[in-house]
Each structure stands twice: as C-alpha cells, then as structure tokens.
Write an enzyme that holds these catalytic residues in place. Structure first.
Site, PDB file in Angstrom:
ATOM      1  N   GLY A 148      -6.792 -92.862  29.366  1.00 45.87           N
ATOM      2  CA  GLY A 148      -7.115 -92.987  27.950  1.00 45.87           C
ATOM      3  C   GLY A 148      -6.070 -93.806  27.226  1.00 45.87           C
ATOM      4  O   GLY A 148      -5.814 -93.599  26.041  1.00 45.87           O
ATOM      5  N   GLY A 202      -6.875 -95.569  23.783  1.00 44.52           N
ATOM      6  CA  GLY A 202      -7.270 -94.759  22.634  1.00 44.52           C
ATOM      7  C   GLY A 202      -6.126 -94.537  21.667  1.00 44.52           C
ATOM      8  O   GLY A 202      -4.993 -94.971  21.891  1.00 44.52           O
ATOM      9  N   MET A 233      -4.457 -91.759  20.827  1.00 44.83           N
ATOM     10  CA  MET A 233      -3.352 -90.991  21.399  1.00 44.83           C
ATOM     11  C   MET A 233      -2.735 -91.710  22.589  1.00 44.83           C
ATOM     12  O   MET A 233      -1.535 -91.588  22.837  1.00 44.83           O
ATOM     13  CB  MET A 233      -3.834 -89.594  21.809  1.00 44.83           C
ATOM     14  CG  MET A 233      -3.940 -88.619  20.659  1.00 44.83           C
ATOM     15  SD  MET A 233      -2.425 -88.508  19.661  1.00 44.83           S
ATOM     16  CE  MET A 233      -1.166 -88.212  20.892  1.00 44.83           C
ATOM     17  N   ALA A 274      -4.979 -83.159  28.051  1.00 43.62           N
ATOM     18  CA  ALA A 274      -4.785 -83.079  26.605  1.00 43.62           C
ATOM     19  C   ALA A 274      -6.053 -83.446  25.833  1.00 43.62           C
ATOM     20  O   ALA A 274      -6.016 -83.619  24.623  1.00 43.62           O
ATOM     21  CB  ALA A 274      -3.642 -83.996  26.182  1.00 43.62           C
ATOM     22  N   THR A 275      -7.169 -83.567  26.538  1.00 41.75           N
ATOM     23  CA  THR A 275      -8.446 -83.850  25.884  1.00 41.75           C
ATOM     24  C   THR A 275      -9.099 -82.546  25.430  1.00 41.75           C
ATOM     25  O   THR A 275      -8.713 -81.464  25.853  1.00 41.75           O
ATOM     26  CB  THR A 275      -9.401 -84.579  26.846  1.00 41.75           C
ATOM     27  OG1 THR A 275      -9.448 -83.859  28.092  1.00 41.75           O
ATOM     28  CG2 THR A 275      -8.921 -85.975  27.121  1.00 41.75           C
ATOM     29  N   ASN A 293      -4.555 -78.179  21.946  1.00 37.62           N
ATOM     30  CA  ASN A 293      -3.656 -78.739  20.941  1.00 37.62           C
ATOM     31  C   ASN A 293      -2.225 -78.571  21.447  1.00 37.62           C
ATOM     32  O   ASN A 293      -1.852 -77.484  21.886  1.00 37.62           O
ATOM     33  CB  ASN A 293      -3.839 -78.021  19.604  1.00 37.62           C
ATOM     34  CG  ASN A 293      -3.168 -78.731  18.457  1.00 37.62           C
ATOM     35  OD1 ASN A 293      -1.970 -78.991  18.467  1.00 37.62           O
ATOM     36  ND2 ASN A 293      -3.949 -79.056  17.428  1.00 37.62           N
ATOM     37  N   MET A 294      -1.433 -79.631  21.384  1.00 34.49           N
ATOM     38  CA  MET A 294      -0.079 -79.618  21.925  1.00 34.49           C
ATOM     39  C   MET A 294       0.964 -79.146  20.919  1.00 34.49           C
ATOM     40  O   MET A 294       2.156 -79.161  21.198  1.00 34.49           O
ATOM     41  CB  MET A 294       0.295 -81.025  22.418  1.00 34.49           C
ATOM     42  CG  MET A 294      -0.519 -81.503  23.600  1.00 34.49           C
ATOM     43  SD  MET A 294      -0.098 -80.567  25.096  1.00 34.49           S
ATOM     44  CE  MET A 294      -1.214 -81.315  26.281  1.00 34.49           C
ATOM     45  N   HIS A 308     -10.770 -83.077  10.495  1.00 29.39           N
ATOM     46  CA  HIS A 308     -10.221 -84.163  11.320  1.00 29.39           C
ATOM     47  C   HIS A 308     -10.755 -85.505  10.831  1.00 29.39           C
ATOM     48  O   HIS A 308     -11.644 -85.555   9.976  1.00 29.39           O
ATOM     49  CB  HIS A 308     -10.575 -83.960  12.795  1.00 29.39           C
ATOM     50  CG  HIS A 308      -9.778 -82.891  13.462  1.00 29.39           C
ATOM     51  ND1 HIS A 308     -10.094 -81.554  13.364  1.00 29.39           N
ATOM     52  CD2 HIS A 308      -8.657 -82.954  14.229  1.00 29.39           C
ATOM     53  CE1 HIS A 308      -9.213 -80.838  14.041  1.00 29.39           C
ATOM     54  NE2 HIS A 308      -8.330 -81.666  14.574  1.00 29.39           N
ATOM     55  N   LYS A 355     -13.654 -88.395  15.006  1.00 31.01           N
ATOM     56  CA  LYS A 355     -13.512 -87.347  16.020  1.00 31.01           C
ATOM     57  C   LYS A 355     -14.891 -86.920  16.506  1.00 31.01           C
ATOM     58  O   LYS A 355     -15.772 -86.579  15.715  1.00 31.01           O
ATOM     59  CB  LYS A 355     -12.756 -86.147  15.470  1.00 31.01           C
ATOM     60  CG  LYS A 355     -12.496 -85.072  16.536  1.00 31.01           C
ATOM     61  CD  LYS A 355     -11.579 -83.982  16.017  1.00 31.01           C
ATOM     62  CE  LYS A 355     -11.377 -82.871  17.041  1.00 31.01           C
ATOM     63  NZ  LYS A 355     -10.752 -83.365  18.293  1.00 31.01           N
TER      64      LYS A 355
END
Length: 243
Positions: free
Chosen positions: A7, A10, A12, A82-83, A108-109, A138, A142
């Site tokens: 990714g 993208g 992120m 992390a998706t 969510n990190m 968001h 999203k």
C-alpha cells in the site's frame, strides 16, 4: 531493519515512506501497490518481491490479506496488519497465520484510541443500563463504514456488558431498543479520525472523545508495531501488548 511496505502509494503508505526515510536503522526494500510509486524497488504484487525482509507492513486494502498472509507465512516474515474493514473470513486468515508467525493486528495504531476503548469498558460496567452512542468521523474518501476503530470500541463495550446488539446507522422510523450499542459514521473533508463515545442513563451523561490530528500519529504507531513484532514469537498481538 528491512521493510516490505504494502500500500506504498496510498495516503498512509506515503506517510510511512517519509517516516522510514528519516530512520537510520530502517529501510524499505520493496514497495508494493497497484498504483506506481516513486520508491526504487516497486512491485504491483507482493508475490513478485524477491528482496529479503525483516517485516511486512500492510497499509493496502483488506482484500489483499490472503495474498500477503501467504507470502509472509511461506517466508516466515513477521507481519503488521494496519488495514481495516476485514470480513470475518479475512480475520480468520489473520488468526490462522498468527499460529505460524508473529502478527500484529490493530484497527487503530493510536495509544490514545486504546485508552478510549478501555475507558469505555469501565463506563459500560459502571453504567450498565445507559444508552450508548459512538460517533466516528473520517475523511470523505474513507471506504469502510463504520471505521474499524468504532467497531472495536463497540465490541469492547459489548464484552464488558456481557451482551448487547451493535447497530450501525439507523433507518427512518427505526425505534431504538434498550441495550443497543449504536454507531453513526460521518465522512467529511479531510478529517483524519475522530471517535466520540457517549453514555447516557437519563440522569447524567459521560462522553469520551479521541481526535487524531495527523496521519503521523498512525505512522508512529505503525513504527512501534514494527519494532515490537520483530522480537516476538508466533502469535497474534495488538496495541495493548506494546503498552
């Protein structure tokens, strides 16, 4: 530390590229995405990656997890997922992979979001009969509704209460039933991520609100996950394990 970044083109992915380039001990050995990016070693499919790596970071799309998981398992490379928006089938794939390699999986990190979730569980026990509303906001583009973080909070509240129906959105003329845990989703402009949890028992209300001010928050969280997971044995890990 050599990283395969899925990714990479993208929002992120680009944020992670910028962060990793500022780290002396980290390097992107392969950038994977359907859309070309400026990274030197670019691939459209992870199966084509030949470089050796210490960890795989997935910021792509939840539908890619089957291919990514197989690649990570076959090569025994720790994986950070992390998706968001995974189906139950895709979540089972992640759990299955974690029996063979270390896997970090979080909707969510953010450490602050973790605390929001834990505080919500405490409130759910203190106010077991309160109405609960989760409002998540968001950016316009999203894709998944509701957010993975909102679902995580709702499931945590449900667990603390020992039950309760999770309701996403509400159609016209729908009557709310007691015990429901309701989620409303807003998609506005360039909002990075806001989650508000409201408990109201009729006599008083308590709300918890978490606001992400930049994507750097999630990138730093992903970095913590990378540094953590490469030191672990096979298993499924999350933000709580880092804390």
């Amino acid at each position: 530390m050599n990283v395969i970044l899925c990714g990479a083109a993208g929002r992120m992915g680009r944020e992670m590229c910028a962060l990793i380039k500022n780290r002396d001990d980290m390097n992107i050995v392969a950038a994977v995405d359907k859309i070309p990016c400026e990274e030197e070693h670019f691939y459209k499919r992870i199966v084509d990656v030949k470089e050796s790596a210490d960890v795989i970071l997935d910021f792509s799309h939840h539908s890619a997890i089957r291919q990514i998981a197989k690649y990570a398992t076959d090569r025994k490379i720790p994986l950070v997922v992390a998706t968001t928006g995974h189906t139950e089938e895709e979540i089972e794939i992640i759990r299955g992979v974690a029996e063979k390699i270390p896997v970090f999986f979080a909707s969510n990190m953010s450490l602050g979001l973790l605390l929001t979730c834990e505080f919500s569980q405490r409130l759910a026990k203190v106010f077991p009969c309160a109405d609960v509303e989760i409002i998540e906001t968001h950016h316009f583009n999203k894709a998944d509704v509701p957010s993975g973080s909102a679902l995580t909070i709702a499931k945590a509240i449900k667990s603390a209460r020992g039950g309760g129906e999770i309701v996403v959105g509400r159609r016209a003329q729908d009557v709310r039933e007691k015990g429901q845990i309701c989620i409303s989703s807003l998609r506005l402009g360039g909002v990075f991520g806001t989650h508000e949890v409201i408990f109201d028992d009729g006599n008083e209300s308590v709300s918890i609100k978490h606001v992400a001010h930049s994507r750097e928050l999630y990138a730093c969280g992903a970095e913590r996950a990378i540094r953590f997971i490469v030191l672990q044995k096979a298993g499924l890990y999350g933000v709580k394990d880092i804390v």
